[in-house]
Design a protein around this motif. Structure first.
Motif, mmCIF file in Angstrom:
data_model
loop_
_atom_site.group_PDB
_atom_site.id
_atom_site.type_symbol
_atom_site.label_atom_id
_atom_site.label_comp_id
_atom_site.label_asym_id
_atom_site.label_seq_id
_atom_site.Cartn_x
_atom_site.Cartn_y
_atom_site.Cartn_z
ATOM 1 N N ALA A 1 5.680 50.904 -0.635
ATOM 2 C CA ALA A 1 6.141 49.517 -0.659
ATOM 3 C C ALA A 1 5.011 48.565 -0.269
ATOM 4 N N LEU A 2 4.206 48.965 0.718
ATOM 5 C CA LEU A 2 3.066 48.145 1.126
ATOM 6 C C LEU A 2 2.061 48.012 -0.018
ATOM 7 N N ILE A 3 1.787 49.120 -0.700
ATOM 8 C CA ILE A 3 0.850 49.086 -1.825
ATOM 9 C C ILE A 3 1.364 48.148 -2.913
ATOM 10 N N ALA A 4 2.657 48.231 -3.212
ATOM 11 C CA ALA A 4 3.236 47.357 -4.229
ATOM 12 C C ALA A 4 3.128 45.894 -3.810
ATOM 13 N N GLN A 5 3.375 45.615 -2.527
ATOM 14 C CA GLN A 5 3.252 44.241 -2.023
ATOM 15 C C GLN A 5 1.837 43.722 -2.209
ATOM 16 N N MET A 6 0.865 44.530 -1.796
ATOM 17 C CA MET A 6 -0.533 44.092 -1.856
ATOM 18 C C MET A 6 -0.973 43.878 -3.295
ATOM 19 N N GLY A 7 -0.448 44.697 -4.212
ATOM 20 C CA GLY A 7 -0.810 44.562 -5.622
ATOM 21 C C GLY A 7 0.060 43.590 -6.373
ATOM 22 N N LYS A 8 1.014 42.941 -5.648
ATOM 23 C CA LYS A 8 1.956 42.001 -6.272
ATOM 24 C C LYS A 8 2.629 42.644 -7.482
ATOM 25 N N ALA A 9 3.121 43.857 -7.269
ATOM 26 C CA ALA A 9 3.699 44.642 -8.358
ATOM 27 C C ALA A 9 5.097 45.120 -7.985
ATOM 28 N N PRO A 10 5.948 45.402 -8.983
ATOM 29 C CA PRO A 10 7.279 45.939 -8.702
ATOM 30 C C PRO A 10 7.216 47.441 -8.465
ATOM 31 N N VAL A 11 8.342 47.997 -8.065
ATOM 32 C CA VAL A 11 8.470 49.443 -7.877
ATOM 33 C C VAL A 11 9.464 49.966 -8.909
ATOM 34 N N GLN A 12 9.095 51.039 -9.602
ATOM 35 C CA GLN A 12 9.984 51.615 -10.618
ATOM 36 C C GLN A 12 10.426 53.009 -10.183
ATOM 37 N N GLY B 1 10.220 37.684 4.564
ATOM 38 C CA GLY B 1 9.239 38.308 5.452
ATOM 39 C C GLY B 1 8.699 39.585 4.826
ATOM 40 N N ARG B 2 7.377 39.745 4.878
ATOM 41 C CA ARG B 2 6.761 40.880 4.213
ATOM 42 C C ARG B 2 7.220 42.214 4.806
ATOM 43 N N LYS B 3 7.297 42.276 6.127
ATOM 44 C CA LYS B 3 7.700 43.529 6.757
ATOM 45 C C LYS B 3 9.126 43.903 6.369
ATOM 46 N N GLN B 4 10.022 42.914 6.422
ATOM 47 C CA GLN B 4 11.416 43.168 6.079
ATOM 48 C C GLN B 4 11.561 43.543 4.613
ATOM 49 N N GLN B 5 10.788 42.890 3.756
ATOM 50 C CA GLN B 5 10.851 43.209 2.328
ATOM 51 C C GLN B 5 10.356 44.623 2.057
ATOM 52 N N ALA B 6 9.283 45.027 2.748
ATOM 53 C CA ALA B 6 8.753 46.378 2.547
ATOM 54 C C ALA B 6 9.772 47.430 2.976
ATOM 55 N N GLN B 7 10.396 47.201 4.124
ATOM 56 C CA GLN B 7 11.406 48.153 4.595
ATOM 57 C C GLN B 7 12.592 48.224 3.648
ATOM 58 N N LYS B 8 13.018 47.075 3.161
ATOM 59 C CA LYS B 8 14.141 47.045 2.222
ATOM 60 C C LYS B 8 13.774 47.738 0.919
ATOM 61 N N MET B 9 12.551 47.527 0.439
ATOM 62 C CA MET B 9 12.111 48.164 -0.801
ATOM 63 C C MET B 9 12.107 49.679 -0.660
ATOM 64 N N GLU B 10 11.638 50.181 0.474
ATOM 65 C CA GLU B 10 11.639 51.627 0.697
ATOM 66 C C GLU B 10 13.052 52.187 0.567
ATOM 67 N N GLN B 11 13.990 51.505 1.188
ATOM 68 C CA GLN B 11 15.373 51.975 1.171
ATOM 69 C C GLN B 11 15.976 51.892 -0.230
ATOM 70 N N VAL B 12 15.850 50.731 -0.858
ATOM 71 C CA VAL B 12 16.477 50.518 -2.165
ATOM 72 C C VAL B 12 15.868 51.438 -3.220
ATOM 73 N N ALA B 13 14.553 51.540 -3.250
ATOM 74 C CA ALA B 13 13.888 52.355 -4.273
ATOM 75 C C ALA B 13 14.254 53.825 -4.146
ATOM 76 N N MET B 14 14.230 54.351 -2.920
ATOM 77 C CA MET B 14 14.537 55.772 -2.755
ATOM 78 C C MET B 14 16.019 56.053 -2.986
#
Length: 517
Positions: free
Chosen positions: A435-446, A486-499
């Motif tokens: 999720a952090l890598i996706a944030q830094m690259g301004k990219a979505p997660v598939q 918030g970046r931290k909250q978004q990263a945590q949420k992305m980890e949960q939603v994506a998995m």
């Protein structure tokens, strides 16, 4: 490029460094916050600051991270936000004692250099230009009178900003206490045996006592721009020199003529920024060159090798384990960089993903554990097919930056968050760095999933089990869709939603293909 800003407490180093980093797209490295975090942990745990071994143990165990948010950079200590806690008077009074411990400085300097290895940085502290980055392209020693620094710090504690508001006032008693602390701290910092506070011989001195914040920032930006222009001027004759040996070597023996261009190429690559400079066929490109450059910039022999491997391996695996992507168009029709995550059950699925996307004109950068690099031939092959090694269990910022640049080039970064092949249905701990890598690259997660590949390798059997393999792809998940700020909250949420979506896709495949694991 490394910009080192040193100076005593309250001189405005942090504010200036923040502004320079933002305006010139550099990474801000707050070294002072690192020492403050160690100090805070010592105080919370009741550690005797006179016990250097105990303080050093705290520094070695502390996990210090930085996270960029909507209100600026957040400092995390062992996963907890301590941005405000490290700026208290108690920490102010004790941080010089902690930072004077040689073992503490050794740990912090190693971490600071690791951050700088991953890209351009602006670092501020008290020994950045003299000890941490003595070869920094720009060195600034920023100071101000004791009274000016005390006034700024007092106003800051009351929520104001003296650099922007010249009329800002603060409590007189509080300001006097800060002045006494600053003078005591200056004495400690400048007289300590380990890395004392002093200006580097080649540092540019700036006294900000009577300057506005913008005036100081403009002076530092001018130094940064001049350094960049100087580097560009140096690079031009070097590039011309690389081209000359081809003509000069014509009259020399063939072996000598062949050796010289390769040597020049290696020198040029060493001085170029990651991902810059040309990669030439048979010119001694390093593994680092392959990790840092875009796959379409690989030399022709490497691209030809990848094409042969993909065609051969793709055909063989298609025959032995007939694989099929369901909803594959969601993956093939995407043309932007993105992080692709899926469950990991065998060595087949990364091969299938790479082959499938390659046939559809997309290049994939699989993230693989660096333990594979123990065998030289594996490193050679993985580098040619786009792999990026990562050291598990550590903050491998170099790998993160490489993945970030790959996403920005439009490449697909393939990550297995479980970190290893999982042979059971129990959910393994997730490594959330994707999720952090996706944030830094301004990219979505598939998200994607696989079934049918888990039982290919049978316990105690050398030969692999044959059978059909099914994969399914979901639509990309955007950070803007998560409903949190918030970046931290978004990263945590992305980890949960994506998995969660990965497991849903796997379960859907199992329902449609009974018996497939």
């Amino acid at each position: 490029m490394i910009v080192a800003i040193d100076g005593p407490a309250g001189s405005g180093k942090s504010t200036v460094a923040h502004a320079v980093a933002e305006r010139r797209q550099l990474t801000y490295l707050d070294t002072g916050a690192m020492y403050r975090s160690v100090t805070l942990r010592c105080l919370r745990e009741g550690v005797d600051l006179a016990d250097e071994k105990a303080v050093a143990a705290v520094a070695a165990a502390a996990r210090i991270e930085f996270s960029a948010g909507e209100k600026g950079q957040t400092v995390l200590l062992d996963g907890q936000d301590v941005t405000a806690d490290i700026r208290t008077p108690e920490v102010d009074r004790n941080v010089s004692v902690v930072s004077a411990v040689p073992a503490v400085r050794e740990v912090m300097v190693a971490l600071q250099r690791a951050v700088a290895d991953s890209g351009d940085v602006v670092a501020e502290g008290r020994d950045i230009g003299t000890v941490v980055f003595p070869s920094a392209e720009v060195k600034v020693f920023l100071t101000a009178s004791d009274e000016a620094r005390a006034h700024r710090r007092a106003v800051q504690r009351e929520g104001g900003d003296a650099a922007k508001d010249a009329s800002a006032t603060a409590d007189a008693a509080e300001e006097q206490q800060i002045l006494d602390d600053i003078r005591r701290r200056d004495k400690l910092d400048s007289s300590r045996a380990e890395s004392p506070l002093r200006a580097a011989d080649d540092a540019h001195r700036i006294d900000s006592s009577d300057l506005t914040l913008d005036q100081v920032i403009d002076q530092v930006l001018a130094l940064v721009d001049a350094a960049r222009e100087g580097k560009a001027a140096e690079a031009k004759p070097e590039a011309e020199a690389v081209a000359k040996p081809a003509d000069e070597a014509a009259a020399k023996p063939e072996a000598e003529a062949a050796a010289k261009p390769a040597k020049k190429e290696r020198v040029s690559a060493a001085k170029a920024k990651p991902g810059e400079g040309h990669m030439r066929a048979f010119a001694g490109n390093s593994f680092e060159d392959y990790y840092d450059h875009g796959m379409r910039d690989y030399p022709l022999p490497a691209r030809a090798l990848l094409a042969c491997v993909v065609c051969l391996v793709g055909a063989v695996t298609k025959i032995l384990w007939p694989w099929k992507f369901e909803q594959g168009e969601l993956m093939w029709e995407e043309s932007r960089g993105r992080v692709l995550v899926m469950n990991h059950v065998s060595m087949l699925e990364p091969v299938v993903v790479v082959c499938s996307l390659w046939f559809h004109g997309q290049r994939v950068r699989p993230i693989y554990k660096s333990e594979f690099d123990k065998a030289g031939i594996v490193t050679w092959l993985f580098s040619r097919v786009g792999g990026i090694p990562i050291q598990r269990g550590s903050a491998d910022l170099k790998a993160v930056r490489r993945a970030q640049r790959a996403l920005q080039r439009g490449e697909v970064v393939l990550i297995y968050p479980e970190g290893t092949r999982i042979k059971t249905d129990e959910k393994a701990p997730i490594h959330g760095g994707f999720a952090l890598i996706a944030q830094m690259g301004k990219a979505p997660v598939q998200p994607s999933a696989v079934v049918g590949a888990r039982d290919i390798t049978r316990p105690g059997r050398f030969f692999k089990k044959l059978g059909r393999v099914f994969l399914k792809v979901g639509p990309c998940i955007e950070f803007s869709e998560l409903g949190v700020k918030g970046r931290k909250q978004q990263a945590q949420k992305m980890e949960q939603v994506a998995m969660d979506r990965v497991w849903e896709l796997r379960d859907e495949l199992r329902r449609d293909h009974p018996g497939k694991m």
